[in-house]
Each structure stands twice: as C-alpha cells, then as structure tokens.
Scaffold this motif. Structure first.
Motif, PDB file in Angstrom:
ATOM      1  N   ILE A 175      30.785  44.799  45.935  1.00  0.00           N
ATOM      2  CA  ILE A 175      31.695  44.563  44.817  1.00  0.00           C
ATOM      3  C   ILE A 175      30.967  44.520  43.476  1.00  0.00           C
ATOM      4  O   ILE A 175      31.598  44.368  42.438  1.00  0.00           O
ATOM      5  CB  ILE A 175      32.508  43.263  45.005  1.00  0.00           C
ATOM      6  CG1 ILE A 175      31.596  42.053  45.106  1.00  0.00           C
ATOM      7  CG2 ILE A 175      33.443  43.386  46.171  1.00  0.00           C
ATOM      8  CD1 ILE A 175      32.307  40.731  44.974  1.00  0.00           C
ATOM      9  N   GLY A 176      29.645  44.669  43.478  1.00  0.00           N
ATOM     10  CA  GLY A 176      28.893  44.649  42.227  1.00  0.00           C
ATOM     11  C   GLY A 176      29.093  43.332  41.503  1.00  0.00           C
ATOM     12  O   GLY A 176      28.884  42.268  42.048  1.00  0.00           O
ATOM     13  N   GLY A 177      29.552  43.390  40.261  1.00  0.00           N
ATOM     14  CA  GLY A 177      29.760  42.195  39.448  1.00  0.00           C
ATOM     15  C   GLY A 177      31.223  41.796  39.330  1.00  0.00           C
ATOM     16  O   GLY A 177      31.586  41.094  38.395  1.00  0.00           O
ATOM     17  N   LEU A 178      32.058  42.228  40.253  1.00  0.00           N
ATOM     18  CA  LEU A 178      33.479  41.879  40.217  1.00  0.00           C
ATOM     19  C   LEU A 178      33.637  40.372  40.367  1.00  0.00           C
ATOM     20  O   LEU A 178      32.965  39.750  41.180  1.00  0.00           O
ATOM     21  CB  LEU A 178      34.225  42.600  41.335  1.00  0.00           C
ATOM     22  CG  LEU A 178      35.748  42.473  41.317  1.00  0.00           C
ATOM     23  CD1 LEU A 178      36.324  43.290  40.167  1.00  0.00           C
ATOM     24  CD2 LEU A 178      36.334  42.937  42.632  1.00  0.00           C
ATOM     25  N   LYS A 179      34.528  39.795  39.584  1.00  0.00           N
ATOM     26  CA  LYS A 179      34.741  38.348  39.602  1.00  0.00           C
ATOM     27  C   LYS A 179      36.215  38.042  39.788  1.00  0.00           C
ATOM     28  O   LYS A 179      37.074  38.885  39.534  1.00  0.00           O
ATOM     29  CB  LYS A 179      34.266  37.729  38.289  1.00  0.00           C
ATOM     30  CG  LYS A 179      32.770  37.836  38.077  1.00  0.00           C
ATOM     31  CD  LYS A 179      32.373  37.212  36.753  1.00  0.00           C
ATOM     32  CE  LYS A 179      30.890  37.193  36.501  1.00  0.00           C
ATOM     33  NZ  LYS A 179      30.084  38.239  37.013  1.00  0.00           N
ATOM     34  N   ALA A 180      36.494  36.823  40.229  1.00  0.00           N
ATOM     35  CA  ALA A 180      37.877  36.369  40.304  1.00  0.00           C
ATOM     36  C   ALA A 180      38.480  36.424  38.899  1.00  0.00           C
ATOM     37  O   ALA A 180      37.786  36.222  37.906  1.00  0.00           O
ATOM     38  CB  ALA A 180      37.934  34.949  40.856  1.00  0.00           C
ATOM     39  N   ARG A 181      39.750  36.694  38.800  1.00  0.00           N
ATOM     40  CA  ARG A 181      40.516  36.863  37.557  1.00  0.00           C
ATOM     41  C   ARG A 181      40.228  38.193  36.868  1.00  0.00           C
ATOM     42  O   ARG A 181      40.696  38.427  35.757  1.00  0.00           O
ATOM     43  CB  ARG A 181      40.287  35.709  36.560  1.00  0.00           C
ATOM     44  CG  ARG A 181      40.611  34.340  37.066  1.00  0.00           C
ATOM     45  CD  ARG A 181      42.075  33.978  37.088  1.00  0.00           C
ATOM     46  NE  ARG A 181      42.740  34.226  35.826  1.00  0.00           N
ATOM     47  CZ  ARG A 181      43.981  34.729  35.741  1.00  0.00           C
ATOM     48  NH1 ARG A 181      44.654  35.038  36.800  1.00  0.00           N
ATOM     49  NH2 ARG A 181      44.540  34.931  34.565  1.00  0.00           N
ATOM     50  N   ALA A 182      39.460  39.084  37.509  1.00  0.00           N
ATOM     51  CA  ALA A 182      39.218  40.404  36.937  1.00  0.00           C
ATOM     52  C   ALA A 182      40.523  41.189  36.941  1.00  0.00           C
ATOM     53  O   ALA A 182      41.367  41.003  37.816  1.00  0.00           O
ATOM     54  CB  ALA A 182      38.154  41.151  37.743  1.00  0.00           C
ATOM     55  N   PRO A 183      40.714  42.081  35.980  1.00  0.00           N
ATOM     56  CA  PRO A 183      41.954  42.842  35.931  1.00  0.00           C
ATOM     57  C   PRO A 183      42.071  43.847  37.071  1.00  0.00           C
ATOM     58  O   PRO A 183      41.071  44.349  37.583  1.00  0.00           O
ATOM     59  CB  PRO A 183      41.892  43.566  34.586  1.00  0.00           C
ATOM     60  CG  PRO A 183      40.585  43.276  33.985  1.00  0.00           C
ATOM     61  CD  PRO A 183      39.840  42.333  34.851  1.00  0.00           C
ATOM     62  N   VAL A 184      43.304  44.126  37.446  1.00  0.00           N
ATOM     63  CA  VAL A 184      43.636  45.205  38.377  1.00  0.00           C
ATOM     64  C   VAL A 184      44.516  46.156  37.587  1.00  0.00           C
ATOM     65  O   VAL A 184      45.549  45.741  37.044  1.00  0.00           O
ATOM     66  CB  VAL A 184      44.367  44.675  39.624  1.00  0.00           C
ATOM     67  CG1 VAL A 184      44.747  45.819  40.543  1.00  0.00           C
ATOM     68  CG2 VAL A 184      43.495  43.668  40.364  1.00  0.00           C
ATOM     69  N   LYS A 185      44.106  47.430  37.500  1.00  0.00           N
ATOM     70  CA  LYS A 185      44.816  48.389  36.655  1.00  0.00           C
ATOM     71  C   LYS A 185      45.215  49.616  37.458  1.00  0.00           C
ATOM     72  O   LYS A 185      44.528  50.015  38.397  1.00  0.00           O
ATOM     73  CB  LYS A 185      43.928  48.829  35.489  1.00  0.00           C
ATOM     74  CG  LYS A 185      43.551  47.707  34.550  1.00  0.00           C
ATOM     75  CD  LYS A 185      42.666  48.209  33.426  1.00  0.00           C
ATOM     76  CE  LYS A 185      42.275  47.074  32.493  1.00  0.00           C
ATOM     77  NZ  LYS A 185      41.443  47.556  31.380  1.00  0.00           N
ATOM     78  N   ALA A 186      46.311  50.208  37.043  1.00  0.00           N
ATOM     79  CA  ALA A 186      46.749  51.504  37.556  1.00  0.00           C
ATOM     80  C   ALA A 186      47.044  52.364  36.337  1.00  0.00           C
ATOM     81  O   ALA A 186      47.837  51.967  35.474  1.00  0.00           O
ATOM     82  CB  ALA A 186      47.987  51.358  38.434  1.00  0.00           C
TER      83      ALA A 186
END
Length: 166
Positions: free
Chosen positions: A51-62
C-alpha cells in the motif's frame, strides 16, 4: 470599568481566533464537519500486496471525483496482504468487477485509491471485496531497480569486445 470591557472583547476575539484555527486545521487534516457522526455510505474491502504510504482517511476517487475515503487498513494474518476498508458514499454505485489501484497525486504527493468502473450489471454491496487491485508504485523500489540494472549493464563486457575482429 472601560478596561474590563476592553479586556473582555480582546479575550473573546482571541478565543474566536483559536476556535477558527482549530476548525481550519481539522478540515485541512481531512476531518468531516463538526456535527458529523458517520457519513452515509457502505463499506467494501480491497487487498493489496503493497500500500506504500496510503493512510486511513485517504481519498477514494473515480475519474478524479471524490467518492469515498479509506476507513481502515489492517494486515490479513493468513495472506499477509494489506486489507483496506473503503467507505463509499451511497450516491455512487460501482459494478462488482470494479478495479482499484493506489495512485499518487503528483510525483511525491499524497496517495489515494482510484476506482475504475467495470462492465458487470451487478453492483457492489456492503461487505463485498474488490478483487481486481493494483498495488502502490513505490518510488524507492523503482530507483533501486533502475540503479541495479544500470550497475549490471556497466559491469558486463560489451558484446562487440568479445566478438573476434575480422
């Protein structure tokens, strides 16, 4: 008497400034509105090898549009893959064959999950797992591979030197 009134208004002004700074820092850190309990939506899951540097509360975009946020990240003890809980807004429905990948905003920006709509007529439901995933592209790994390949390329003798001269 005038001095007490003046001190009261100065104190009130300072408190309002501190409250405004606290509110702005909360919003800048990705917090929702002050009255917000949980936002309406449904939770789906995705597993990634990195996941690299992905954190909780990170955005999810489409398509660049914010459709949800990363709710939590945990390590699956059986597969040793990162299991990411994604909270999607109710207004957005994705097909059951949607794909998810971890992307980066800019070269060194924050990481987010990008969703690509599939073609299946059946939609994801709460608790479903996204099976088509691409892990994060970690810049340090890419640089390490490049340097290794570059060093190996310079240490090998050239094929032209090994060939007999006519």
């Amino acid at each position: 008497m005038k001095r007490n009134i003046m001190e009261f208004w100065v104190g009130l002004f300072v408190l309002a400034g501190i409250a405004a700074l606290g509110f702005l820092s909360f919003r800048a850190a990705g917090g929702s509105s002050l009255g917000g309990g949980g936002s309406a939506g449904y939770t789906v899951y995705a597993e990634f090898t990195d996941i690299g540097g992905l954190k909780a509360r990170a955005p999810v975009k489409a398509s660049g549009v914010l459709v949800g946020r990363v709710e939590s990240i945990a390590l699956d003890p059986q597969s040793y893959r990162a299991k990411v809980a994604i909270r999607l807004d109710d207004q957005y429905k994705f097909s059951s064959d949607v794909s998810a990948q971890i992307l980066t905003s800019g070269l060194l920006g924050e990481q987010y999950i990008g969703l690509m709509q599939g073609g299946d007529p059946e939609n994801l439901a709460a608790g479903d797992t996204i099976t088509l995933t691409n892990s994060a592209l970690v810049l340090e790994n890419l640089i390490g591979k490049f340097m290794t390949n570059f060093a190996e390329g310079n240490s090998r003798p050239s094929e032209k030197q090994d060939a007999p001269q006519p």
